[in-house]
Enzyme design. Sequence first.
Site, short mmCIF file in Angstrom:
data_model
loop_
_atom_site.label_atom_id
_atom_site.label_comp_id
_atom_site.label_asym_id
_atom_site.label_seq_id
_atom_site.Cartn_x
_atom_site.Cartn_y
_atom_site.Cartn_z
N GLU A 140 -3.38 -22.97 1.06
CA GLU A 140 -2.13 -23.67 1.30
C GLU A 140 -1.16 -23.37 0.16
O GLU A 140 -1.57 -22.82 -0.88
CB GLU A 140 -2.38 -25.19 1.39
N TRP A 169 -0.55 -17.77 3.18
CA TRP A 169 -1.22 -16.48 2.97
C TRP A 169 -2.22 -16.17 4.08
O TRP A 169 -3.32 -15.69 3.83
CB TRP A 169 -1.92 -16.45 1.60
N THR A 171 -3.62 -14.07 6.89
CA THR A 171 -3.66 -12.76 7.53
C THR A 171 -3.70 -12.95 9.04
O THR A 171 -4.45 -13.79 9.54
CB THR A 171 -4.90 -11.97 7.07
N ARG A 280 -4.40 22.64 -5.91
CA ARG A 280 -3.25 22.83 -6.80
C ARG A 280 -3.61 23.81 -7.93
O ARG A 280 -4.60 23.62 -8.64
CB ARG A 280 -2.86 21.49 -7.39
N GLN A 348 -2.51 9.63 -10.87
CA GLN A 348 -2.39 10.46 -12.06
C GLN A 348 -2.81 11.91 -11.79
O GLN A 348 -2.16 12.85 -12.27
CB GLN A 348 -3.25 9.88 -13.19
N GLY A 352 3.44 14.04 -10.38
CA GLY A 352 4.67 13.58 -9.73
C GLY A 352 4.51 13.37 -8.26
O GLY A 352 5.09 12.44 -7.68
N GLU A 375 -9.62 -13.50 -0.82
CA GLU A 375 -11.00 -14.03 -0.77
C GLU A 375 -11.46 -14.54 -2.14
O GLU A 375 -12.63 -14.41 -2.51
CB GLU A 375 -11.99 -12.97 -0.25
#
Length: 395
Positions: A140, A169, A171, A280, A348, A352, A375
Amino acid sequence: MSDREPQAVEPQPVERHLPTEESRDLMALVRDIARREIAPRAAAEEEAGHFPRETFSLLSGSGLLGLAYPAEFGGGEQPYEVYLQVLEELAAVRLTVGLGVSVHTLACHALAGYGTKEQKAEHLPAMLGGGLLGAYCLSEPSAGSDAASLRTKAVRDGDDWVLTGTKAWITHGGVADFCTVLARTGGEGAHGITAFLVPGDAEGLSAAAPEKKMGMKGSPTAQLHFDGVRVPDARRLGDEGQGFSIALSALDSGRLGIAACAVGVAQAALDEAVSYATGRRQFGRPIADFQGLRFLLADMATQVEAGRALYLAAARLRDAGLPFSRQAAMAKLFCTDAAMRVTTDAVQVLGGYGYTADFPAERYFREAKVLQIVEGTNQIQRMVIARHLAGPESR
């Protein structure tokens, strides 16, 4: 996905140790649904804030919304060890779906565990496999971690109870077909609380506008207002005043669901990081060849494996009928903290690109945070664990 994405080897599915041929077939079904029906739309629908009701209908029709409950009432009668691995698979492709299944399972707990035979026969089949979706109404505005201080009242009026108050809250707030509601029927404290099964379309029940969240935008979280909602006594679950103990037993199991979802998000972030790092190239070779990245990926993988082992160990205790409250709190604490660390590291690794919406790492990062809160916050989990170790603190 951006055309700047490097080419890399596709991550392999998690190797799972499932106890039966039936559970292995079940996992194959879950992976197929996740790959074909959920993953292709997950990023776009989350960005748009689209609630995937059609996905939950598909899961219900496939028998995946009642896995932990008895076959007698339409459930899958699967051990928690299997059910939680299903949650992990679903959360790895879209947390809105994985956590939604966990919340629905939580909403069914009071009826399945404490309802009468007549109540179960009347309501459980539709809840487990009839396309319905549930919400769990404990918190509540002024009673979050201190759930025993809730103020929503249920007053007896003949053969009915009249519920008045606000839950927060929630769901599936505003979209749920039924709600398990904890309300005060007696004096102050934990012993004056009773559980009720309330239809989602009950007269006097309304939802506020959904909260604007940093993650899980496709999962509506909203306050529910009970303005004289009339509920027959036949929808009271358990004895009067038993509601708080029912809620605590549900939360023990629900915490394992959150732990499994957290591992799913962490696994997805790890897979993304490995895929990027192997594709990469910098300085003439994949960045995964550099020791700094290799060690980071190794630490991420270790966190994921440790979390999975911890939630499965707790699930096996539950399946064996042994106490598991302490282990559930430990699993929720460790797995959600690990998910936060792993998703942070995944951003990380991508550099970017990890900070852009072209790649899913930033979504995993935003979603992981809420798992440390729902929870029972992780501070509450530490209190639960310490209480098991050293007893209640002296006053």
